[in-house]
Write a protein that holds these residues in place. Structure first.
Motif, PDB file in Angstrom:
ATOM      1  N   UNK A 186     -46.354  -3.994  40.916  1.00  0.00           N
ATOM      2  CA  UNK A 186     -46.009  -4.825  39.754  1.00  0.00           C
ATOM      3  C   UNK A 186     -45.522  -3.951  38.601  1.00  0.00           C
ATOM      4  N   UNK A 187     -46.206  -2.836  38.405  1.00  0.00           N
ATOM      5  CA  UNK A 187     -45.807  -1.909  37.339  1.00  0.00           C
ATOM      6  C   UNK A 187     -44.371  -1.420  37.549  1.00  0.00           C
ATOM      7  N   UNK A 188     -44.047  -1.061  38.793  1.00  0.00           N
ATOM      8  CA  UNK A 188     -42.700  -0.563  39.098  1.00  0.00           C
ATOM      9  C   UNK A 188     -41.655  -1.685  38.964  1.00  0.00           C
ATOM     10  N   UNK A 189     -42.040  -2.905  39.380  1.00  0.00           N
ATOM     11  CA  UNK A 189     -41.110  -4.028  39.261  1.00  0.00           C
ATOM     12  C   UNK A 189     -40.845  -4.340  37.789  1.00  0.00           C
ATOM     13  N   UNK A 190     -41.888  -4.306  36.968  1.00  0.00           N
ATOM     14  CA  UNK A 190     -41.713  -4.567  35.526  1.00  0.00           C
ATOM     15  C   UNK A 190     -40.854  -3.468  34.905  1.00  0.00           C
ATOM     16  N   UNK A 191     -41.075  -2.230  35.346  1.00  0.00           N
ATOM     17  CA  UNK A 191     -40.264  -1.119  34.830  1.00  0.00           C
ATOM     18  C   UNK A 191     -38.785  -1.309  35.200  1.00  0.00           C
ATOM     19  N   UNK A 192     -38.543  -1.708  36.435  1.00  0.00           N
ATOM     20  CA  UNK A 192     -37.166  -1.955  36.887  1.00  0.00           C
ATOM     21  C   UNK A 192     -36.558  -3.100  36.083  1.00  0.00           C
ATOM     22  N   UNK A 193     -37.358  -4.148  35.879  1.00  0.00           N
ATOM     23  CA  UNK A 193     -36.886  -5.301  35.106  1.00  0.00           C
ATOM     24  C   UNK A 193     -36.592  -4.893  33.666  1.00  0.00           C
ATOM     25  N   UNK A 194     -37.413  -3.987  33.114  1.00  0.00           N
ATOM     26  CA  UNK A 194     -37.207  -3.536  31.736  1.00  0.00           C
ATOM     27  C   UNK A 194     -35.892  -2.768  31.624  1.00  0.00           C
ATOM     28  N   UNK A 195     -35.557  -2.005  32.664  1.00  0.00           N
ATOM     29  CA  UNK A 195     -34.275  -1.295  32.680  1.00  0.00           C
ATOM     30  C   UNK A 195     -33.132  -2.304  32.576  1.00  0.00           C
ATOM     31  N   UNK A 196     -33.235  -3.376  33.337  1.00  0.00           N
ATOM     32  CA  UNK A 196     -32.188  -4.409  33.320  1.00  0.00           C
ATOM     33  C   UNK A 196     -32.175  -5.130  31.968  1.00  0.00           C
ATOM     34  N   UNK A 197     -33.372  -5.432  31.462  1.00  0.00           N
ATOM     35  CA  UNK A 197     -33.477  -6.169  30.193  1.00  0.00           C
ATOM     36  C   UNK A 197     -32.902  -5.372  29.026  1.00  0.00           C
ATOM     37  N   UNK A 198     -32.814  -4.041  29.197  1.00  0.00           N
ATOM     38  CA  UNK A 198     -32.274  -3.193  28.129  1.00  0.00           C
ATOM     39  C   UNK A 198     -30.745  -3.111  28.163  1.00  0.00           C
ATOM     40  N   UNK A 199     -30.125  -3.676  29.173  1.00  0.00           N
ATOM     41  CA  UNK A 199     -28.660  -3.662  29.261  1.00  0.00           C
ATOM     42  C   UNK A 199     -28.064  -4.750  28.366  1.00  0.00           C
ATOM     43  N   UNK A 200     -26.748  -4.671  28.111  1.00  0.00           N
ATOM     44  CA  UNK A 200     -26.082  -5.698  27.321  1.00  0.00           C
ATOM     45  C   UNK A 200     -26.195  -7.042  28.054  1.00  0.00           C
ATOM     46  N   UNK A 201     -26.734  -8.060  27.381  1.00  0.00           N
ATOM     47  CA  UNK A 201     -27.061  -9.318  28.065  1.00  0.00           C
ATOM     48  C   UNK A 201     -25.890  -9.999  28.774  1.00  0.00           C
ATOM     49  N   UNK A 202     -24.707  -9.999  28.148  1.00  0.00           N
ATOM     50  CA  UNK A 202     -23.582 -10.677  28.802  1.00  0.00           C
ATOM     51  C   UNK A 202     -23.135  -9.906  30.040  1.00  0.00           C
ATOM     52  N   UNK A 203     -23.232  -8.582  29.986  1.00  0.00           N
ATOM     53  CA  UNK A 203     -22.877  -7.778  31.154  1.00  0.00           C
ATOM     54  C   UNK A 203     -23.853  -8.045  32.293  1.00  0.00           C
ATOM     55  N   UNK A 204     -25.124  -8.264  31.966  1.00  0.00           N
ATOM     56  CA  UNK A 204     -26.113  -8.576  33.001  1.00  0.00           C
ATOM     57  C   UNK A 204     -25.745  -9.887  33.694  1.00  0.00           C
ATOM     58  N   UNK A 205     -25.435 -10.912  32.893  1.00  0.00           N
ATOM     59  CA  UNK A 205     -25.054 -12.204  33.486  1.00  0.00           C
ATOM     60  C   UNK A 205     -23.831 -12.047  34.384  1.00  0.00           C
ATOM     61  N   UNK A 206     -22.842 -11.309  33.888  1.00  0.00           N
ATOM     62  CA  UNK A 206     -21.589 -11.177  34.635  1.00  0.00           C
ATOM     63  C   UNK A 206     -21.801 -10.400  35.933  1.00  0.00           C
ATOM     64  N   UNK A 207     -22.591  -9.331  35.866  1.00  0.00           N
ATOM     65  CA  UNK A 207     -22.824  -8.534  37.079  1.00  0.00           C
ATOM     66  C   UNK A 207     -23.558  -9.359  38.137  1.00  0.00           C
TER      67      UNK A 207
END
Ligand code: HXC
Length: 257
Positions: A186-207
């Motif tokens: 869970x810790x690693x999954x949250x860390x991975x999710x935090x990496x994604x959450x730190x990206x530009x939000x519209x770029x995340x949606x588009x990717x």
């Protein structure tokens, strides 16, 4: 919000959703569906949240659709209610959801994990579509998503025999992106999710949108779709900021515009 069958917690920009029906190994009934739809809709609508993690317990991500809820139903009930169709709603979440799977992900459990954008597996994870042993079949997309993920040979063997795949086989087959020691999942999954959450939000949606297009279109249309979305990102303030930040050797800060 109050949910009966899940726990929802925000950790910075990450929404952690934990299936919580331990007495039934997180079997997925209509209340779980209603809770997940509401939780993911709230997540999608909350600009402070960038990525979600869906997890279960150490013993079971989810041991399937709730057999006790389905047992007494007939064709007319299933067809009239379009049983399981509501799960499609989960796949309409626009922001990414990572499945963090430990223990059993069977039947509907495996299918819900595959509805997520990628799966991180604990070394204890076991995946299977054992519905045939109940004289039924996958009903939440498993025959399609498993086949897309691991190819016909393995998918066909899994649905016809109901056998389980362990984490090592699942990684080799491309069903999961990585294997993580169970205690750190869970810790690693949250860390991975935090990496994604730190990206530009519209770029995340588009990717996310363009990778998913690979399952709906042929190559030429898919590449075209990607290029158009890519062009579209050049209309965002975050693109200007991201490229300026690179040139100026500093970290970008995003506005989501
Ligand atoms: C309802 C379930 C359940 C399920 C487990 N439980 N799986 N209840 N629906 N899918 C309940 C058990 O009845 C039991 O309740 C409690 O959870 C603990 O489970 P046990 O069987 O005692 O645990 P264990 O011996 O450790 O075995 C774990 C297991 C086994 C191997 C995962 O539970 C199992 O085989 N479950 C069913 C797996 C399955 O067939 N899934 C696919 C479902 S159909 P009590 O009250 O007895 O303590 C599906 C697809 C739908 O998902 C598509 C159309 C049908």
């Amino acid at each position: 919000a109050d949910y009966e069958t899940i726990l929802v917690e925000q950790r910075g920009g990450v929404t952690l959703v934990t299936l919580n029906r331990p007495q039934a190994l997180n079997a997925l009934n209509s209340q779980v569906l209603a809770d997940l739809i509401a939780a993911f809709a709230a997540f999608d609508a909350d600009p402070s949240q960038g990525c979600a993690v869906l997890t279960g317990s150490a013993k079971a991500f989810a041991a399937g659709a709730d057999i006790k809820e389905m047992q007494s139903q007939g064709f007319a009930d299933m067809y009239a209610s379009n049983f399981f169709a509501g799960w499609e709603q989960v796949t309409r979440t626009r922001k990414p959801i990572i499945a963090a799977v430990a223990g059993y992900a069977l039947g509907g459990g495996c299918e819900v994990a595959m509805m997520c954008d990628f799966i991180l597996a604990a070394d204890t994870a076991k995946f299977g579509q054992p519905e045939i042993k109940l004289a039924v079949s996958p009903g939440m997309g498993g025959s399609q998503r498993l086949t897309h993920a691991v190819g016909k040979a393995k998918a066909m063997e899994m649905v016809l025999t109901g056998r389980m795949m362990d984490a090592v086989e699942a990684e080799r087959a491309g069903l999961v992106s990585r294997i993580i020691p169970a205690a750190e999942l869970v810790e690693e999954a949250v860390k991975t999710a935090a990496t994604i959450a730190a990206m530009a939000p519209l770029a995340v949606l588009a990717n996310k949108e363009m990778v998913n297009a690979a399952f709906e279109t042929g190559l030429a249309m898919g590449v075209q779709f990607e290029r158009r979305l890519f062009h579209g990102l050049f209309g965002t303030a975050d693109q200007s900021e991201g490229m300026a930040a690179f040139v100026e050797k500093r970290a970008g800060t995003w506005t989501g515009k």
